[in-house]
Design a protein around this motif. Structure first.
Motif, PDB file in Angstrom:
ATOM      1  N   ASN A  21       0.812  -1.219   0.000  1.00 54.53           N
ATOM      2  CA  ASN A  21       0.000   0.000   0.000  1.00 54.53           C
ATOM      3  C   ASN A  21       0.845   1.268   0.000  1.00 54.53           C
ATOM      4  OD1 ASN A  21      -2.683  -0.980  -0.142  1.00 54.53           O
ATOM      5  ND2 ASN A  21      -2.528  -1.683   1.973  1.00 54.53           N
ATOM      6  N   ARG A  69       1.819   1.341  -3.997  1.00 52.76           N
ATOM      7  CA  ARG A  69       0.866   1.073  -5.075  1.00 52.76           C
ATOM      8  C   ARG A  69       0.619   2.299  -5.956  1.00 52.76           C
ATOM      9  NH1 ARG A  69      -4.670   2.370  -3.401  1.00 52.76           N
ATOM     10  NH2 ARG A  69      -5.473   0.791  -4.827  1.00 52.76           N
ATOM     11  N   LYS A  77       1.982   2.548  -9.509  1.00 53.14           N
ATOM     12  CA  LYS A  77       1.336   1.789 -10.595  1.00 53.14           C
ATOM     13  C   LYS A  77       2.380   1.001 -11.412  1.00 53.14           C
ATOM     14  CE  LYS A  77      -2.508   5.030 -10.846  1.00 53.14           C
ATOM     15  NZ  LYS A  77      -3.263   6.022 -11.627  1.00 53.14           N
ATOM     16  N   SER A  85      -2.782  -7.461  -4.640  1.00 53.99           N
ATOM     17  CA  SER A  85      -2.208  -6.655  -5.711  1.00 53.99           C
ATOM     18  C   SER A  85      -3.169  -6.415  -6.859  1.00 53.99           C
ATOM     19  CB  SER A  85      -0.939  -7.324  -6.247  1.00 53.99           C
ATOM     20  OG  SER A  85      -0.373  -6.545  -7.279  1.00 53.99           O
ATOM     21  N   GLU A  86      -3.192  -5.171  -7.317  1.00 51.98           N
ATOM     22  CA  GLU A  86      -3.985  -4.778  -8.492  1.00 51.98           C
ATOM     23  C   GLU A  86      -3.147  -4.839  -9.761  1.00 51.98           C
ATOM     24  OE1 GLU A  86      -6.372  -1.176  -6.314  1.00 51.98           O
ATOM     25  OE2 GLU A  86      -4.183  -1.187  -6.317  1.00 51.98           O
ATOM     26  N   THR A  87      -1.922  -5.258  -9.629  1.00 53.35           N
ATOM     27  CA  THR A  87      -1.008  -5.300 -10.758  1.00 53.35           C
ATOM     28  C   THR A  87      -0.345  -6.664 -10.815  1.00 53.35           C
ATOM     29  OG1 THR A  87       0.830  -4.132 -11.814  1.00 53.35           O
ATOM     30  CG2 THR A  87       0.925  -4.362  -9.426  1.00 53.35           C
ATOM     31  N   VAL A 122      -4.249 -10.411 -14.205  1.00 54.87           N
ATOM     32  CA  VAL A 122      -4.151  -9.027 -13.743  1.00 54.87           C
ATOM     33  C   VAL A 122      -5.396  -8.283 -14.198  1.00 54.87           C
ATOM     34  CG1 VAL A 122      -2.804  -6.909 -13.806  1.00 54.87           C
ATOM     35  CG2 VAL A 122      -1.643  -9.135 -13.929  1.00 54.87           C
ATOM     36  N   ASN A 123      -6.129  -7.751 -13.255  1.00 50.64           N
ATOM     37  CA  ASN A 123      -7.385  -7.054 -13.599  1.00 50.64           C
ATOM     38  C   ASN A 123      -7.093  -5.682 -14.203  1.00 50.64           C
ATOM     39  OD1 ASN A 123      -8.928  -9.173 -12.570  1.00 50.64           O
ATOM     40  ND2 ASN A 123      -8.758  -8.359 -10.485  1.00 50.64           N
TER      41      ASN A 123
END
Length: 332
Positions: free
Chosen positions: A231, A234, A237, A263-265, A331-332
């Motif tokens: 966090n 992040r 990006k 994780s968003e990546t 990965v979204n």
């Protein structure tokens, strides 16, 4: 987005990409002496240079190129530049601070040349320009009587990392890899420096960030658990965020699982080949390490994976074979 960056992201969506393994472990096998590090150029240098592995890109480039080639032939898609400590504030220990930019350029050019030589249309190879953690920490006091005392500050780190980033880009790096992060404030300085250089140049590269959980406490050296580390960074990006060093795959698994959960990546990992034994050596065999990594891949944790301390081309070959038919993390 450059063609190289787009190609990298496309490949990462198709399969788990393979990062290389340890550089220091491989250099040690050459049993180099002081004169190897000095070469002709630094023959009369006033301080001992043995152990300053980054300098070898200038004095014994054929050895570093050979190691890069071994990893590529073992199946690595991405090789890391040999410049882990190449910032002025790190190199001052050897009185080499004025050579920092040259070392970064040379490290990237060397890796670039070997990667290009081995690349094919079916299997392109990429160069990750390394920004190491720095020997000095911006978060921890260096004086028990003065909690505010620091060996380095944020602005000094930004200056260091900006110089290194420019050198890596000039040398032809495809990726900037901020790795072995034990102090997130140091990493924030690296992120700020990288983004500032990108703005100045009007161009950017994919960025990877990799932290280090230092022991069984599950925290970085400066006290962050995995989720807090993630966090804190992040906002950068990055292409991937992950973990490396300090622990073997058995010990690191739970923290990679945590990164995967939040994780968003993309997620990367390059663990050590086990924990060091009483002689400081690493005993985990290629097949043993690959078995761990295969389970991580089957659990859906990974986009990029390689090895850190103690790993070798044999480890990377076994890992590459173990994950070859496993889909990468979504990965979204």
């Amino acid at each position: 987005m450059s063609d190289r960056s787009a190609q990298l992201k496309q490949l990462m969506a198709e399969r788990i990409l393979i990062l290389d393994g340890a550089m220091g472990t491989m250099i040690q096998r050459h049993k180099l002496e002081e004169e190897d590090y000095r070469g002709e150029r630094f023959a009369d240098w006033p301080t001992p240079l043995k152990g300053m592995n980054d300098l070898l890109v200038l004095t014994r480039p054929e050895i570093i190129a050979g190691i890069h080639r071994e990893y590529l032939e073992a199946g690595a898609d991405i090789i890391e530049t040999n410049n882990f400590n190449a910032t002025p504030s790190d190199l001052v220990r050897y009185q080499l601070q004025d050579y920092a930019y040259e070392i970064n350029v040379a490290a990237a050019k060397l890796a670039r040349a070997v990667a290009d030589d081995v690349s094919t249309d079916d299997k392109p190879r990429f160069v990750a320009g390394v920004l190491g953690p720095n020997q000095k920490t911006a978060s921890v006091s260096v004086d028990v009587t003065d909690p505010g005392a620091r060996a380095i500050n944020f602005d000094e780190l930004v200056e260091d990392y900006s110089l290194a980033t420019r050198g890596l880009i000039e040398g032809g790096a495809d990726i900037i890899l901020i790795e072995t992060v034990f102090d997130t404030l140091n990493a924030k300085a690296a992120v700020f420096a990288v983004q500032s250089v990108f703005e100045d140049l009007g161009a950017s590269l994919p960025v990877m960030i990799s932290g280090t959980i230092t022991d069984a406490s599950g925290r970085t050296l400066t006290g962050q658990v995995t989720e807090a580390f993630y966090n804190s960074l992040r906002h950068a990006k990055p292409l991937t965020i992950g973990l490396n060093c300090a622990l073997g795959p058995g010990e690191l698994r739970q923290y990679v699982a945590e990164i995967n959960r939040i994780s968003e990546t993309g997620v990367s990992a390059h663990p050590n080949a086990g924990l060091p034994n009483e002689l400081g050596e690493y005993d985990l065999t290629p097949d043993e390490m690959a078995a761990h990594i295969q389970e991580w891949a089957e659990s859906g944790f990974l986009n990029i994976v390689g090895g850190c301390c103690g790993s070798s081309p044999a480890h990377i070959k076994a890992i590459a074979e173990a994950v070859a038919d496993i889909k990468p993390r979504t990965v979204n």
